[in-house]
Scaffold this active site. Structure first.
Site: not given
Ligand code: XMP
Length: 511
Positions: A79, A169, A171
């Protein structure tokens, strides 16, 4: 030597999730503020740049020299980290027409080892105000979405390591192949051996503890909670009975908890002394109604008792603590210092007061890793999966003044509640649950008699870390059952209510 990934934190709310995803791939990592100099130790395998609430075009935007890092190690920008990379190498990053937040469909543009076992189209999670409009010269476009032209890119250099940038993202849970991507980066690209496992951690830690402690003695406050128990077990494995555990009954534990927990400690072989200090606490708490004052009294009294016990043992040199990683990560503060809403101090103040060297074997573990280590150590799973329980115990679940009688009532109701959650198979589905005694009396009728008694509020929440929480949507049949159980069995309670507030705006505990 353990391999390590360094995550440079630019203040994103997701930075800890990146760390947890890396650890889940069995690779050790640490989070560090972006502006701390990087120590290029031999085990360091890559650097990950986190997201950030800043725009790369802000005047005070946080920056690092990505080119310099890539001369030493592979880089993955996520990001903001990707935008910073694009900007640093001459790409175009500008405010998006509208903020892109939520699900998007990632379309991979060309084969790359980053896409190993990732389908050509997969769901990813976006959260950004700026977009990368052009990749810099010398970069390859790896993926797009319908709304943004550059969702993933990379730079291969003959004189530097590879740099990857991901606008989304990986994650977060909603990026369906995000964990795979992170694994691919770590294993396929950085060649990590995935040696971060509970058994590896246990062996290393025991060796390190032996070195740190030598032949000195360690004292430690135990609470029956997961962190202190796992920490104590590791220390015990390293130094045996030179670890002295102290478990204090402060009078506001759960029903039967003191005896039960001591018994478990005994069974796992820990050298723990139980100290019954109930009267001490009750005397100090008498007449006190303010939540913060109650917390402070409990904290202070605990320290006094612990200190007294420590002085009974000759030659104590170190203090063991169950500190875990989220307590020690240096966070990048974007909105100024955070405000204290409640003071949390179950062992707070101990280290300063005792001037002892600290032993903190769990200092670099996340909670889920502590649990895995606990299971690997052979601790009973009931102990490992216990809900969090606050240091001041039932004292902050009895609103207002604490009396022995109120403690007894709450202990009874709470024990029935926990037992029922277990028997309905709900205990492991909620993050934390407990009963609260409200000091308001209301009218009821039992048989032919009018009653005028206290109310019990039941609380159960779902959460990841206790920072935010939702009230658990427990089945009506369960609520009906537990309401009956409590009112029929606990004399002094004639009404049960269920708390349907989320956090924020409410908190988990009522005080
Ligand atoms: P709140 O009530 O702040 O609770 O939403 C978040 C988590 O922290 C626990 N808690 C405490 N733990 N000492 C502790 O050790 C405290 O004074 C304390 N107050 C709240 C609470 O049980 C929940 O898990």
């Amino acid at each position: 030597m353990t391999e390590k990934i360094l995550i440079l934190d630019f203040g994103s709310q997701y930075t800890q999730l990146i760390a947890r995803a890396v650890r889940e791939a069995n690779v050790y990592c640490e989070i560090t503020p972006f502006n701390k100099p990087i120590n290029y130790t031999p085990g360091l395998k890559a650097v990950i740049l986190s997201g950030s609430p800043f725009s790369v075009n802000d005047n005070n935007a946080p920056v690092v020299d990505i080119e310099a890092i890539s001369k030493k190690l592979p880089v993955l920008g996520i990001c903001y980290g990707a935008q910073l990379t694009a900007k640093a190498f001459g790409g175009k990053v500008e405010k998006s027409g509208k903020r892109e937040y939520g699900r998007a469909l990632l379309k991979t543009k060309q084969d790359d080892v980053l896409w190993t076992d990732v389908p050509a189209e997969s769901q990813v999670w976006m959260s950004h105000g700026d977009s990368i409009l052009e990749t810099p010269a010398g970069f390859e476009l790896l993926g797009t979405t319908d709304t943004i032209p550059v969702a993933a890119f990379k730079k291969n250099g003959s004189d530097a390591h590879v740099i990857y940038g991901l606008q989304f993202h990986p994650e977060v849970y909603h990026s369906t192949h995000g964990k795979k991507l992170i694994r691919n980066f770590l294993v396929e690209i950085c060649g990590c051996k995935q040696d971060w496992t509970p058994s590896h951690f246990i062996n290393d830690t025991i060796e390190n503890l032996k070195k740190q402690v030598g032949n000195r003695k360690v004292i430690m406050a135990l609470s029956g909670g997961v962190d202190s128990t796992v920490a104590a077990t590791l220390i015990h494995k390293a130094i045996g009975d030179r670890l002295f555990g102290i478990f204090v009954d402060n009078g506001v534990l759960r029903k039967g908890e003191f005896e039960q927990v001591l018994k478990t400690y005994n069974e796992v072989g820990l050298n723990v002394k139980g100290v019954d200090a109930r009267e001490h606490f009750y005397t100090r708490l008498a007449g006190k109604t303010n939540p913060e004052e109650k917390r402070k009294i409990i904290g202070k009294t605990f320290i006094e008792i612990f200190d007294e016990e420590a002085h009974k043992i000759e030659g104590i040199g170190l203090l063991g603590q169950g500190t875990i990683y989220p307590d020690v990560i240096e966070s990048v503060s974007v909105h100024g210092p955070s405000v204290t809403i409640k003071s949390h101090h179950n062992v707070g103040g101990l280290p300063e007061k005792m001037h002892l060297e600290l032993v903190e074997p769990l200092r670099y573990l996340f909670k889920d890793e502590v649990r895995k280590v606990g299971l690997e150590l052979g601790l009973p799973s009931a102990m490992i999966s216990r809900h969090p329980f606050p240091g001041p115990g039932l004292a902050i679940r009895i609103l207002g003044e604490i009396t022995e009688e109120k403690v007894r009532l709450l202990q009874e109701a709470d024990a029935l509640y926990v037992k029922a959650l277990q028997s309905f198979d709900l205990y492991d589905k909620v993050w934390q649950a407990g009963a609260i005694l409200l000091p308001v009396k209301s009218v009821g009728v039992m048989g032919d008699e009018r009653t005028y008694e206290y109310t019990i509020a039941l609380r159960a929440v779902t959460s990841v870390d206790g920072m935010t929480a939702d009230w658990a949507h427990l089945p009506y049949e369960f609520l009906a059952h537990i309401s009956n159980e409590i009112i029929n069995n606990v004399r002094g309670i004639n009404r049960v209510v269920y708390d349907i507030s989320s956090k924020p705006p409410a908190t988990i505990e009522w005080e």
